[in-house]
Design an enzyme around this catalytic site. Structure first.
Site, mmCIF file in Angstrom:
data_model
loop_
_atom_site.group_PDB
_atom_site.id
_atom_site.type_symbol
_atom_site.label_atom_id
_atom_site.label_comp_id
_atom_site.label_asym_id
_atom_site.label_seq_id
_atom_site.Cartn_x
_atom_site.Cartn_y
_atom_site.Cartn_z
ATOM 1 N N TRP A 134 -25.561 -0.643 0.682
ATOM 2 C CA TRP A 134 -26.002 0.264 1.741
ATOM 3 C C TRP A 134 -26.502 -0.467 2.970
ATOM 4 O O TRP A 134 -26.284 -0.006 4.101
ATOM 5 C CB TRP A 134 -27.048 1.234 1.187
ATOM 6 N N ASP A 151 -34.646 1.730 5.279
ATOM 7 C CA ASP A 151 -33.974 2.806 4.563
ATOM 8 C C ASP A 151 -34.649 2.905 3.203
ATOM 9 O O ASP A 151 -34.500 2.030 2.352
ATOM 10 C CB ASP A 151 -32.485 2.471 4.418
ATOM 11 N N LYS A 209 -32.287 11.850 -3.549
ATOM 12 C CA LYS A 209 -32.705 10.984 -4.658
ATOM 13 C C LYS A 209 -34.041 11.461 -5.247
ATOM 14 O O LYS A 209 -34.136 11.767 -6.424
ATOM 15 C CB LYS A 209 -32.867 9.539 -4.182
#
Length: 361
Positions: A103, A169, A193
């Site tokens: 990511w 992030d 999440k």
């Protein structure tokens, strides 16, 4: 064996059962309005209260000072890969990206469209928490992903950027541990999440970072525009935001972030103890210093795909689902987000022991 499905999905992930029951109860008639939140105007007093209540809850949960603005945006974490440089990176500027996995690499690639990106690849075998790099006064910000879901890498420290604005992030570990928000210029987290259903993204930005956006920045990604209109510049993902607000309240009712952190530590320790005490039957490819508490990848007998398939099939028969590792790395992955209970993880570790015993007899 559990009579209920236990969802170990990396995302979209399990939501707290209490929250789902409340959603079910309010689905057709939200607080006496006679309509669902999904049918409600985003500019109605009822919905605007949902937004302000969510902001107040997350501000309390993370102890966010008044010089930070809380935004709810669409586009997921991937949308923020573009929003961050479009708001913070001048076309002639530079940004440092710490590449710790999938990511952060995707974020760096997206940012390179808008300015110069300097990528760092840390050596996790080093005992030092210091990130080695050539500091430059012209760097606009330093970016990292605090937990990489694919590879199961989580930094247990906050990088010292020596005054350069720090961007993180936190999509997969937000609200699983306490941290000092004042060390960050900007934090964002896709909801799917730990904090809600997919479709809404939490953004926490220090106020002095706003107003520097590129002339090419779309309004829906412009932090200043979204802040001025309290995240209601256009129709937001209303239902998703409503559920996220309920999750914030659920975390508060459970005792807050410190309780979530205690549970997260306990759950991950249970799984890692089985792995580390299995004499090599199970193995985790991640160095111990950066093992994730929320996404635990592991292999069986160094990648025996036949045994791994048997493990996944048997787990499913025991009502444990979505344990398959990411397609890019294979193996098995258990995602232990806030809604996954200690008892559910106990059932997983019991199964891991039973499976190992059956194959070693």
């Amino acid at each position: 064996m559990s009579s209920k499905i236990i969802n170990f999905s990396p995302g979209p992930s399990k939501l707290p059962e209490d929250v789902l029951l409340q959603v079910q109860q309010e689905l057709l008639d939200y607080h006496g309005t006679g309509i669902s939140v999904m049918e409600m105007s985003h500019r109605s007093p009822e919905f605007m209260k949902i937004v302000t209540d969510a902001q107040e809850n997350i501000r309390q949960l993370l102890n966010i000072p008044s010089d930070y603005t809380i935004l709810f945006m669409a586009g997921g974490g991937t949308g923020q890969f573009a929003a961050v440089p479009l708001n913070l990176l001048p076309s002639t500027g530079k940004a440092v990206y710490l590449n710790t996995g999938t990511w952060s690499a995707k974020a760096a690639k997206e940012a390179s469209k808008y300015g110069r990106v300097i990528e760092l690849k840390p050596d996790f075998k080093s005992p030092s928490n210091e990130i080695q790099w050539d500091r430059d006064e012209d760097v606009s910000y330093f970016y990292y992903c605090s937990n990489e879901t694919v590879h199961g890498i989580e930094l247990n420290f906050i990088p010292d950027t020596h005054g350069i604005p720090l961007v993180a992030d936190m999509s997969s570990n937000i609200l699983t541990k306490d941290f000092d928000i004042t060390k960050f210029a900007l934090v964002f987290a896709g909801a799917q999440k730990n904090i809600g259903p997919a479709g809404v993204t939490l953004v926490i930005i220090r106020n002095d970072l706003m107003g520097k956006q590129s002339v090419h920045c779309p309004s829906v990604l412009n932090y200043s525009v979204m802040a001025k209109e309290n995240s209601l510049h256009n129709t937001p993902p209303c239902f998703n935001l409503y559920v996220m607000a309920l999750v914030f309240q659920w975390i508060s009712d459970q005792g807050g972030v410190k309780v979530m952190e205690q549970r997260s530590n306990a759950k991950s320790q249970m799984v890692y103890e089985v792995i580390d005490n299995s004499s090599g039957f199970y193995s985790c490819p991640v160095p111990a210093s950066v093992r994730s508490r929320v996404n635990i990848p592991f292999r069986i007998q160094n990648g025996n795909e036949d045994l791994e398939k048997q493990f996944l099939d048997e787990a499913k028969r025991r009502n444990m689902i979505q344990l398959k590792g990411h397609r890019s790395v294979g193996g098995i992955r258990a995602s232990l987000y806030n809604a996954v209970t200690v008892d559910e993880v106990s059932l997983l570790t019991t199964f891991m022991k039973d499976f190992m015993k059956s194959k070693l007899q």
